[in-house]
Design a protein around this motif. Structure first.
Motif, mmCIF file in Angstrom:
data_model
loop_
_atom_site.group_PDB
_atom_site.id
_atom_site.type_symbol
_atom_site.label_atom_id
_atom_site.label_comp_id
_atom_site.label_asym_id
_atom_site.label_seq_id
_atom_site.Cartn_x
_atom_site.Cartn_y
_atom_site.Cartn_z
ATOM 1 N N CYS A 124 -17.019 -29.826 4.149
ATOM 2 C CA CYS A 124 -17.656 -29.549 5.435
ATOM 3 C C CYS A 124 -17.881 -30.871 6.157
ATOM 4 C CB CYS A 124 -18.984 -28.824 5.217
ATOM 5 S SG CYS A 124 -19.808 -28.393 6.765
ATOM 6 N N ILE A 125 -17.404 -30.962 7.386
ATOM 7 C CA ILE A 125 -17.495 -32.195 8.166
ATOM 8 C C ILE A 125 -18.293 -31.933 9.442
ATOM 9 C CG2 ILE A 125 -16.177 -33.952 9.424
ATOM 10 C CD1 ILE A 125 -13.787 -33.183 7.545
ATOM 11 N N CYS A 126 -19.291 -32.754 9.670
ATOM 12 C CA CYS A 126 -20.059 -32.685 10.908
ATOM 13 C C CYS A 126 -19.376 -33.552 11.956
ATOM 14 C CB CYS A 126 -21.498 -33.148 10.671
ATOM 15 S SG CYS A 126 -22.453 -33.134 12.206
ATOM 16 N N LEU A 127 -18.967 -32.941 13.037
ATOM 17 C CA LEU A 127 -18.278 -33.665 14.109
ATOM 18 C C LEU A 127 -19.257 -34.388 15.034
ATOM 19 C CD1 LEU A 127 -15.617 -30.965 15.100
ATOM 20 C CD2 LEU A 127 -15.509 -32.699 13.281
ATOM 21 N N SER A 128 -20.541 -34.162 14.848
ATOM 22 C CA SER A 128 -21.571 -34.757 15.707
ATOM 23 C C SER A 128 -22.164 -36.037 15.141
ATOM 24 C CB SER A 128 -22.716 -33.748 15.905
ATOM 25 O OG SER A 128 -22.250 -32.550 16.453
ATOM 26 N N SER A 129 -21.678 -36.498 14.003
ATOM 27 C CA SER A 129 -22.413 -37.548 13.301
ATOM 28 C C SER A 129 -21.735 -38.918 13.222
ATOM 29 C CB SER A 129 -22.749 -37.073 11.883
ATOM 30 O OG SER A 129 -21.577 -36.796 11.161
ATOM 31 N N ASN A 130 -20.549 -39.082 13.792
ATOM 32 C CA ASN A 130 -19.894 -40.383 13.722
ATOM 33 C C ASN A 130 -20.015 -41.078 15.079
ATOM 34 O OD1 ASN A 130 -18.069 -42.551 13.743
ATOM 35 N ND2 ASN A 130 -16.727 -41.553 12.268
ATOM 36 N N PRO A 131 -20.977 -42.006 15.213
ATOM 37 C CA PRO A 131 -21.183 -42.614 16.525
ATOM 38 C C PRO A 131 -19.981 -43.401 17.046
ATOM 39 C CG PRO A 131 -22.672 -43.575 14.878
ATOM 40 C CD PRO A 131 -21.906 -42.479 14.209
ATOM 41 N N PHE B 77 -15.243 -33.316 20.659
ATOM 42 C CA PHE B 77 -15.162 -32.474 19.463
ATOM 43 C C PHE B 77 -13.751 -31.914 19.289
ATOM 44 C CE2 PHE B 77 -19.899 -31.605 20.277
ATOM 45 C CZ PHE B 77 -20.290 -32.679 19.503
ATOM 46 N N ALA B 78 -13.083 -31.597 20.394
ATOM 47 C CA ALA B 78 -11.706 -31.100 20.311
ATOM 48 C C ALA B 78 -10.805 -32.134 19.642
ATOM 49 C CB ALA B 78 -11.182 -30.755 21.707
ATOM 50 N N ARG B 79 -11.004 -33.394 19.978
ATOM 51 C CA ARG B 79 -10.199 -34.464 19.372
ATOM 52 C C ARG B 79 -10.408 -34.495 17.857
ATOM 53 N NH1 ARG B 79 -5.654 -37.379 20.377
ATOM 54 N NH2 ARG B 79 -5.803 -39.464 19.476
ATOM 55 N N GLN B 80 -11.654 -34.325 17.428
ATOM 56 C CA GLN B 80 -11.935 -34.337 15.996
ATOM 57 C C GLN B 80 -11.406 -33.084 15.299
ATOM 58 O OE1 GLN B 80 -15.865 -36.246 14.857
ATOM 59 N NE2 GLN B 80 -16.188 -35.796 17.043
ATOM 60 N N VAL B 81 -11.379 -31.960 16.006
ATOM 61 C CA VAL B 81 -10.760 -30.762 15.439
ATOM 62 C C VAL B 81 -9.282 -31.036 15.195
ATOM 63 C CG1 VAL B 81 -10.109 -28.352 15.882
ATOM 64 C CG2 VAL B 81 -12.438 -29.128 16.400
ATOM 65 N N ALA C 114 -14.299 -26.539 24.469
ATOM 66 C CA ALA C 114 -12.992 -27.183 24.293
ATOM 67 C C ALA C 114 -12.613 -27.252 22.817
ATOM 68 C CB ALA C 114 -12.999 -28.580 24.904
ATOM 69 N N ALA C 115 -13.581 -27.536 21.967
ATOM 70 C CA ALA C 115 -13.313 -27.589 20.527
ATOM 71 C C ALA C 115 -12.905 -26.215 20.002
ATOM 72 C CB ALA C 115 -14.543 -28.096 19.774
ATOM 73 N N PHE C 116 -13.553 -25.159 20.488
ATOM 74 C CA PHE C 116 -13.194 -23.797 20.062
ATOM 75 C C PHE C 116 -11.767 -23.460 20.483
ATOM 76 C CE2 PHE C 116 -17.038 -21.050 18.867
ATOM 77 C CZ PHE C 116 -17.665 -22.092 18.212
ATOM 78 N N GLU C 117 -11.390 -23.859 21.680
ATOM 79 C CA GLU C 117 -10.027 -23.592 22.156
ATOM 80 C C GLU C 117 -9.007 -24.320 21.277
ATOM 81 O OE1 GLU C 117 -10.601 -24.799 26.213
ATOM 82 O OE2 GLU C 117 -11.313 -22.800 26.817
#
Length: 190
Positions: A75-82, A98-102, A126-129
């Motif tokens: 499980c990776i949190c996309l909100s945690s890498n500054p 977030f889309a880029r990280q997806v 955008a990440a969901f898309e």
């Protein structure tokens, strides 16, 4: 408002959420997460502000442990890498961070969980898309109605409230339940 009034208001929202028709959707989210782990696909989580902290909390429970001694869950949190958040947002756009990280971490069969009390966070939409195009299941935790995420989420878990603090309080209960159920399904003997 007194602390008693505040806590009684919180209890009322929790009671309404417990009787809300979304319980089947919560079970769908659990099923998608269990299937992803069994397939070796990732679970990704994202949110903004307080929901970013909640996204980190979910990831921490799944990578570490919730109630059972067991192996780690991917499980990776996309909100945690500054570094990623600020570099991409500065050079390109916060709406696609977030889309880029997806693109980087997502995979078919995986799950993307997005937390947005309004349901209108452009970067989560955008990440969901992007996740949907990659063959991932999308699970949205929102407030009442789901906002714009309702149209793009595979599973919508919307709390019957429009108050951000109350929505977040119910989200905590809901994602704790998800973690408990995922652990129980994957590690019944732990």
């Amino acid at each position: 408002m007194s602390i008693t009034d505040y806590l009684q208001g919180s209890a009322k929202i929790l009671d309404e959420a417990a009787n809300y028709a979304g319980s089947q959707r919560v079970d769908e989210a659990v099923g998608a997460m269990v299937a992803a782990v069994r397939a070796g696909a990732p679970i990704l989580v994202c949110g903004n502000g307080g929901s970013a902290s909640d996204a980190m909390h979910i990831s921490g429970e799944l990578v570490g442990r919730f109630l059972r001694e067991r192996r780690a869950i991917n499980c990776i949190c996309l909100s945690s890498n500054p570094a990623v958040l600020t570099a991409w947002s500065n050079d390109y756009a916060f709406e696609t961070v977030f889309a880029r990280q997806v693109e980087a971490y997502g995979a078919a069969g995986g799950v993307l969980i997005g937390l947005s009390t309004s349901g209108n966070s452009a970067n989560i939409i955008a990440a969901f898309e992007t996740a949907s195009a990659a063959g991932m299941t999308t699970v949205a935790f929102t407030g009442q109605g789901g906002g714009k995420l309702a149209a793009v989420a595979d599973v919508l878990i919307d709390v019957p409230s429009r108050s951000t603090p109350m929505i977040q309080q119910v989200h905590i209960c809901l994602y704790h339940y998800l973690c408990e159920q995922v652990e129980a399904a994957l590690f019944p003997d732990a």
